[in-house]
Design a protein around this motif. Structure first.
Motif, mmCIF file in Angstrom:
data_model
loop_
_atom_site.group_PDB
_atom_site.id
_atom_site.type_symbol
_atom_site.label_atom_id
_atom_site.label_comp_id
_atom_site.label_asym_id
_atom_site.label_seq_id
_atom_site.Cartn_x
_atom_site.Cartn_y
_atom_site.Cartn_z
ATOM 1 N N ASP A 127 -3.071 -8.289 3.493
ATOM 2 C CA ASP A 127 -2.483 -8.131 2.156
ATOM 3 C C ASP A 127 -1.479 -9.258 1.844
ATOM 4 O OD1 ASP A 127 -1.232 -6.426 4.338
ATOM 5 O OD2 ASP A 127 0.420 -6.491 2.903
ATOM 6 N N GLU B 232 -6.943 -1.631 3.795
ATOM 7 C CA GLU B 232 -8.077 -2.516 3.521
ATOM 8 C C GLU B 232 -8.718 -2.977 4.851
ATOM 9 O OE1 GLU B 232 -6.743 -5.696 1.051
ATOM 10 O OE2 GLU B 232 -8.775 -6.417 0.662
ATOM 11 N N THR C 194 -2.164 -1.198 3.827
ATOM 12 C CA THR C 194 -2.920 -0.772 2.628
ATOM 13 C C THR C 194 -4.223 -0.073 3.001
ATOM 14 O OG1 THR C 194 -4.233 -2.790 2.426
ATOM 15 C CG2 THR C 194 -2.056 -2.823 1.370
ATOM 16 N N SER D 52 -5.699 -4.683 6.714
ATOM 17 C CA SER D 52 -4.288 -4.467 6.415
ATOM 18 C C SER D 52 -3.989 -3.045 6.847
ATOM 19 C CB SER D 52 -3.988 -4.634 4.927
ATOM 20 O OG SER D 52 -2.687 -4.121 4.678
#
Ligand SMILES: Nc1nc2c(ncn2[C@@H]2O[C@H](COP(=O)(O)OP(=O)(O)OP(=O)(O)O)[C@@H](O)[C@H]2O)c(=O)[nH]1
Ligand SMILES: [Mg+2]
Length: 465
Positions: free
Chosen positions: A341, A369, A367, A364
């Motif tokens: 991120d 992700e 987050t 990440s």
């Protein structure tokens, strides 16, 4: 089979369900006095002439000393020898109140039973020839299974899949012994030369190696894929650990050196069990507590089936990262470039992260992700490690079984080595060695086993099984 098994004088009792509050609790009694204990303790709601075999009867448990009703429930009388232990067995299903169950067990003890030891029901089943040792070990593995694959393996072993394979190897050894020993008893001049035993020895070794492979796969399926999260301090190992766990388990701070001790938790990915370990960040520092943490990290790395090597992808790779990658060089590694991120600055194809065949994932941990991709890579690794068996080989030889097959394989390998070096060996010598092998193989299923080994196996069991 051991004949001392039959009609063991003691009748044993135990709570077979876990201690604690539950809908129903089951007490099990096994031994010759079980039927009379049932008759003294349990009053059927509808008067019948004795207890029918294998049919549940509703009624009340009455303390024979006080005449007080303890509870109502179901009683089941199972007449031996067609029972788990081979003996007469009684099962009482009562309300799952720890106190009620405790009082009922005390009554049963007053009526002449004694508390069962750990695994004693299954030990009796083994001694009565109802189960072999491979099956007995499968019972405890089934109870402790933590993944669908572990259930499947234990179930197959309970159905003797593995026992058959061990016995098939023993049978080949017996064939070889028969061939060899036919020659030992006769004068060498009278008999044709012994058939070359090498092909049969090779076949035996091949089957032993398949059993060992099945054992290794089964071990991972049973205890999960040991996955160690490693990296230099502050790269986000604990954050990633928590994210994969979906729980706020490990402490996360911006201070490098936050994690000191290893923390272990189990997760399931696509039905495969992983034991995830968060570790202290690897670096050279003077702090003795941190040093001890890093020593533990290295220990965990040694035991790992898989390493998640975490790199802070938002910063350039440095010497500390390289030291981490070197520490897990001989392991299976997935490189996780964290903090994507913040923008990745590392080049994932950089050879310093290992050969390009080594899986990599940009993630990440804050987050979320990229975590899907990472989980998929882990699950694929788990599938490869736990599903790669030849279809005719059963997984799950226990550690004890693995040790025994390994010892037997050493004998066969050394015989094959000496055939290769010397061309032939005297049948007496080969026979002696193969007898050792047979003894080892028979110990796996329990055809030849001593009490100490049994004690060790059944210690793993809970009371009541
Ligand atoms: N931006 C961003 N910050 C992250 C990410 N993952 C972790 N962090 C932050 O990085 C810092 C260190 O995180 P930790 O999870 O404690 O790192 P660690 O590798 O366990 O560190 P040690 O236990 O000290 O070895 C914390 O401030 C986290 O919030 C991420 O994916 N993105
Ligand atoms: Mg940490």
């Amino acid at each position: 089979m051991n004949s001392q098994a039959f009609h063991s004088p003691d009748t044993i009792v135990a709570l077979s369900t876990p201690r604690g509050y539950s809908g129903v609790g089951v007490i099990r009694v096994s031994g010759s006095r079980a039927p009379e204990i049932l008759a003294a303790l349990f009053k059927p709601a509808i008067c019948t002439d004795g207890f029918p075999d294998r049919r549940a009867v509703y009624g009340r448990v009455i303390d024979p000393e006080t005449g007080r009703v303890l509870d109502d429930g179901l009683a089941l009388l199972l007449r031996g020898p067609a029972t788990y232990t081979g003996e007469d067995v009684v099962e009482l299903s009562l309300h799952g109140s720890p106190m009620v169950l405790e009082l009922a067990v005390r009554c049963i003890i007053r009526l002449g039973a004694r508390p069962a030891e750990r695994g004693e029901f299954t030990r009796r089943a083994f001694l009565a020839g109802k189960l072999d040792l491979v099956q007995a070990e499968a019972v405890i593995d089934l109870i402790e299974a933590t993944s669908p694959a572990a259930v499947e393996d234990a179930r197959a072993r309970l159905d003797r899949s593995l026992s058959h394979q061990v016995e098939a190897v023993s049978d080949l050894v017996v064939d070889l012994l028969a061939e060899l020993e036919a020659h030992i008893d006769f004068d060498e001049d009278d008999l044709e030369p012994v058939t070359n035993p090498v092909p049969l020895l090779e076949e035996i070794l091949g089957r032993m190696e398949a059993l060992l492979e099945g054992g290794r796969v089964g071990r991972i399926r049973r205890r999960g894929v040991r996955t160690v999260i490693a990296g230099k301090p502050n790269v986000g190992k604990s954050t990633l650990f928590n994210a994969l766990l979906h729980a706020d388990r490990a402490i996360v701070t911006p201070i490098p050196g936050t994690t000191r001790d290893t923390i272990e938790e189990r997760i399931l990915l696509e039905g495969i069990s992983f034991v995830l370990t968060d570790t202290a960040g690897i670096r050279n520092g003077p702090d003795p507590v941190e040093k001890e943490g890093i020593r533990r990290t290295h220990n965990a790395l040694e035991q790992a089936d898989l390493v998640l090597a975490v790199i802070d992808g938002s910063a350039a790779i440095d010497e500390e990262d390289e030291r981490v990658l070197a520490a897990c060089a001989d392991r299976d590694v997935v490189v996780a470039f964290n903090k994507m991120d913040l923008g990745l600055v590392v080049d994932p194809s950089d050879m310093r992260f290992g050969p390009l065949s080594r899986p990599r994932a940009s993630v990440s941990a804050t987050t979320g992700e990229g975590l899907d991709t990472l989980s998929k890579i882990m699950a694929a690794f788990g599938r490869e490690r736990t599903g790669c068996l030849q279809s005719d080989i059963s997984a799950g030889l226990s550690s004890r079984g693995i040790e025994l097959v390994e010892a037997a394989a050493v004998v066969v390998r050394s015989l094959l080595g000496s055939f290769a070096a010397e061309g032939s060996r005297r049948p007496e010598i080969v026979s002696l060695e193969m007898r050792r092998c047979l003894k080892l193989l028979r110990e796996i299923t329990g055809e030849e086993v001593d009490d100490k080994v049994l004690d060790r196996i059944f210690e793993r069991f809970c009371v009541g099984k």
